[in-house]
Design an enzyme around this catalytic site. Structure first.
Site, PDB file in Angstrom:
ATOM      1  N   GLY A 110      32.809  36.675  42.368  1.00  0.00           N
ATOM      2  CA  GLY A 110      32.365  36.071  41.109  1.00  0.00           C
ATOM      3  C   GLY A 110      31.403  34.960  41.452  1.00  0.00           C
ATOM      4  O   GLY A 110      30.532  35.128  42.289  1.00  0.00           O
ATOM      5  N   GLU A 111      31.599  33.806  40.858  1.00  0.00           N
ATOM      6  CA  GLU A 111      30.766  32.643  41.179  1.00  0.00           C
ATOM      7  C   GLU A 111      31.703  31.541  41.675  1.00  0.00           C
ATOM      8  O   GLU A 111      32.502  30.997  40.911  1.00  0.00           O
ATOM      9  CB  GLU A 111      29.967  32.217  39.946  1.00  0.00           C
ATOM     10  CG  GLU A 111      29.166  30.945  40.131  1.00  0.00           C
ATOM     11  CD  GLU A 111      28.373  30.890  41.436  1.00  0.00           C
ATOM     12  OE1 GLU A 111      27.629  31.838  41.748  1.00  0.00           O
ATOM     13  OE2 GLU A 111      28.531  29.893  42.159  1.00  0.00           O
ATOM     14  N   SER A 112      31.592  31.241  42.968  1.00  0.00           N
ATOM     15  CA  SER A 112      32.570  30.346  43.590  1.00  0.00           C
ATOM     16  C   SER A 112      32.543  28.948  42.992  1.00  0.00           C
ATOM     17  O   SER A 112      33.583  28.295  42.880  1.00  0.00           O
ATOM     18  CB  SER A 112      32.341  30.279  45.100  1.00  0.00           C
ATOM     19  OG  SER A 112      31.019  29.857  45.387  1.00  0.00           O
TER      20      SER A 112
ATOM     21  N   CYS B 169      34.108  37.721  48.943  1.00  0.00           N
ATOM     22  CA  CYS B 169      32.862  37.111  48.483  1.00  0.00           C
ATOM     23  C   CYS B 169      33.090  35.683  47.950  1.00  0.00           C
ATOM     24  O   CYS B 169      33.333  34.795  48.751  1.00  0.00           O
ATOM     25  CB  CYS B 169      32.221  38.040  47.461  1.00  0.00           C
ATOM     26  SG  CYS B 169      30.444  37.900  47.430  1.00  0.00           S
TER      27      CYS B 169
ATOM     28  N   ARG C  59      26.373  30.214  51.299  1.00  0.00           N
ATOM     29  CA  ARG C  59      26.351  30.923  50.007  1.00  0.00           C
ATOM     30  C   ARG C  59      25.053  31.710  49.828  1.00  0.00           C
ATOM     31  O   ARG C  59      24.001  31.294  50.299  1.00  0.00           O
ATOM     32  CB  ARG C  59      26.440  29.922  48.844  1.00  0.00           C
ATOM     33  CG  ARG C  59      27.850  29.512  48.496  1.00  0.00           C
ATOM     34  CD  ARG C  59      27.838  28.459  47.412  1.00  0.00           C
ATOM     35  NE  ARG C  59      27.576  28.991  46.104  1.00  0.00           N
ATOM     36  CZ  ARG C  59      26.673  28.497  45.236  1.00  0.00           C
ATOM     37  NH1 ARG C  59      25.941  27.471  45.571  1.00  0.00           N
ATOM     38  NH2 ARG C  59      26.530  29.026  44.064  1.00  0.00           N
TER      39      ARG C  59
ATOM     40  N   ILE D 290      26.921  41.630  47.250  1.00  0.00           N
ATOM     41  CA  ILE D 290      26.320  41.150  46.004  1.00  0.00           C
ATOM     42  C   ILE D 290      26.166  39.633  46.099  1.00  0.00           C
ATOM     43  O   ILE D 290      27.153  38.903  45.962  1.00  0.00           O
ATOM     44  CB  ILE D 290      27.201  41.514  44.785  1.00  0.00           C
ATOM     45  CG1 ILE D 290      27.479  43.014  44.772  1.00  0.00           C
ATOM     46  CG2 ILE D 290      26.507  41.083  43.492  1.00  0.00           C
ATOM     47  CD1 ILE D 290      28.514  43.442  43.756  1.00  0.00           C
ATOM     48  N   ARG D 291      24.943  39.198  46.351  1.00  0.00           N
ATOM     49  CA  ARG D 291      24.711  37.774  46.601  1.00  0.00           C
ATOM     50  C   ARG D 291      25.850  37.186  47.442  1.00  0.00           C
ATOM     51  O   ARG D 291      26.491  36.199  47.073  1.00  0.00           O
ATOM     52  CB  ARG D 291      24.530  36.998  45.287  1.00  0.00           C
ATOM     53  CG  ARG D 291      23.188  37.278  44.651  1.00  0.00           C
ATOM     54  CD  ARG D 291      22.996  36.545  43.347  1.00  0.00           C
ATOM     55  NE  ARG D 291      22.858  35.095  43.515  1.00  0.00           N
ATOM     56  CZ  ARG D 291      21.789  34.477  43.989  1.00  0.00           C
ATOM     57  NH1 ARG D 291      20.743  35.159  44.381  1.00  0.00           N
ATOM     58  NH2 ARG D 291      21.743  33.165  44.054  1.00  0.00           N
TER      59      ARG D 291
ATOM     60  N   HIS E  91      32.448  43.686  49.107  1.00  0.00           N
ATOM     61  CA  HIS E  91      33.394  44.114  48.059  1.00  0.00           C
ATOM     62  C   HIS E  91      33.876  45.533  48.307  1.00  0.00           C
ATOM     63  O   HIS E  91      33.272  46.487  47.821  1.00  0.00           O
ATOM     64  CB  HIS E  91      32.708  44.079  46.687  1.00  0.00           C
ATOM     65  CG  HIS E  91      32.347  42.719  46.215  1.00  0.00           C
ATOM     66  ND1 HIS E  91      33.217  41.908  45.527  1.00  0.00           N
ATOM     67  CD2 HIS E  91      31.206  42.027  46.331  1.00  0.00           C
ATOM     68  CE1 HIS E  91      32.618  40.772  45.235  1.00  0.00           C
ATOM     69  NE2 HIS E  91      31.392  40.818  45.715  1.00  0.00           N
TER      70      HIS E  91
ATOM     71  N   GLU F 134      36.499  46.742  46.977  1.00  0.00           N
ATOM     72  CA  GLU F 134      37.107  47.203  45.713  1.00  0.00           C
ATOM     73  C   GLU F 134      36.066  47.861  44.814  1.00  0.00           C
ATOM     74  O   GLU F 134      36.381  48.736  44.026  1.00  0.00           O
ATOM     75  CB  GLU F 134      37.822  46.039  44.997  1.00  0.00           C
ATOM     76  CG  GLU F 134      36.955  45.055  44.228  1.00  0.00           C
ATOM     77  CD  GLU F 134      36.145  44.100  45.096  1.00  0.00           C
ATOM     78  OE1 GLU F 134      36.226  44.200  46.330  1.00  0.00           O
ATOM     79  OE2 GLU F 134      35.413  43.266  44.529  1.00  0.00           O
TER      80      GLU F 134
HETATM   81  N1  GLN Z   1      27.079  34.047  45.124  1.00  0.00           N
HETATM   82  C1  GLN Z   1      28.420  33.947  44.673  1.00  0.00           C
HETATM   83  C2  GLN Z   1      29.005  32.562  44.915  1.00  0.00           C
HETATM   84  O1  GLN Z   1      28.377  31.685  45.408  1.00  0.00           O
HETATM   85  C3  GLN Z   1      29.316  34.979  45.313  1.00  0.00           C
HETATM   86  C4  GLN Z   1      28.933  36.360  44.841  1.00  0.00           C
HETATM   87  C5  GLN Z   1      30.067  37.343  44.777  1.00  0.00           C
HETATM   88  O2  GLN Z   1      31.239  36.967  44.731  1.00  0.00           O
HETATM   89  N2  GLN Z   1      29.741  38.609  44.688  1.00  0.00           N
HETATM   90  O3  GLN Z   1      30.123  32.364  44.572  1.00  0.00           O
END
Ligand code: GLN
Length: 224
Positions: free
Chosen positions: A56-58, A88, A117, A152-153, A206, A208
């Site tokens: 997600g977004e940490s 992630c 990140r 993913i990022r 990921h 999953e």
């Molecule tokens: N870029 C996201 C972060 O800084 C991590 C991306 C992800 O969990 N797929 O949290």
């Protein structure tokens, strides 16, 4: 082996919760979506046998953890040895240190790695690729082998301290690490070595999303 069903939690404040929950259920666990401290710890102690910190977004997850007073109990149960898998953003939460954090962003500071990140995999062009996980051996399950995952990022693990070991490397970048199991000798891993998983495992990709259950199966095996 435990007779009753394993209780697996998925931190569910933000991010890719559903795929993890579905995978854990397919593997036979009862899933709790963790949204408050009481989902983690009850009057009789820890309520879970295993835990997943999703992507997600940490920085958002960090803010919500602190807003809802879950950061401290979460740190407590994970530090107490609850088998935990972070993917992630979940890896970033677990990490001892983060490079390029969002303003004010903190981590739980538990897994002895430093992460950067947004190092890998642009959002619009996220790639899926085969990863080779180095000889991880879990409670007689055997090597994890090649695990599929999506980037993913994703964060990159830029350094691994004495309290952790490298689990997966791809194109010279460290994509997964595990905490040092009790009694293990610190030191660099070789591809030949047998690597038991520690209680905390963090992966940048990921599995999953790619439908590869190897890490989740290993997590539940640790919980038995
Ligand atoms: N870029 C996201 C972060 O800084 C991590 C991306 C992800 O969990 N797929 O949290």
């Amino acid at each position: 082996m435990r007779a009753q069903t394993l209780r697996a939690g998925v931190l569910a404040l933000q991010g890719g919760v559903a795929e993890h929950a579905a995978m854990l259920e397919q593997l036979g666990a009862t899933v709790t979506l963790v949204r408050r401290a009481s989902d983690l710890i009850g009057p009789d102690g820890p309520r879970l046998d295993a835990l997943v910190l999703p992507g997600g977004e940490s920085s958002t997850q960090d803010r919500l953890l602190r807003t809802f007073d879950i950061a401290d109990p979460l740190r407590e149960v994970i530090a107490g040895g609850l088998p935990t898998l972070g993917t992630c953003a979940g890896l970033i939460l677990l990490a001892r240190a983060v490079q390029d954090p969002a303003p004010g962003q903190r981590t739980l500071g538990l897994l002895d790695v430093r992460v950067r990140r947004n190092a890998l995999g642009a959002q619009v062009a996220s790639i899926e690729a085969e990863f080779t996980v180095q000889a991880a051996e879990v409670s007689g399950l055997g090597a994890l082998g090649d695990v599929r995952g999506a980037l993913i990022r994703a964060p990159e693990i830029v350094s691994v301290g004495a309290g952790a070991r490298v689990l997966a490397v791809r194109d010279g970048r460290i994509l997964a690490a595990t905490s040092l199991p009790p009694g293990a000798t610190p030191g660099a891993t070789t591809p030949e070595s047998r690597l038991p998983l520690g209680s905390m495992t963090g992966i940048a990709f990921h599995p999953e999303i790619s439908g590869d259950p190897a890490f989740h199966r290993a997590l539940l095996a640790q919980a038995r």
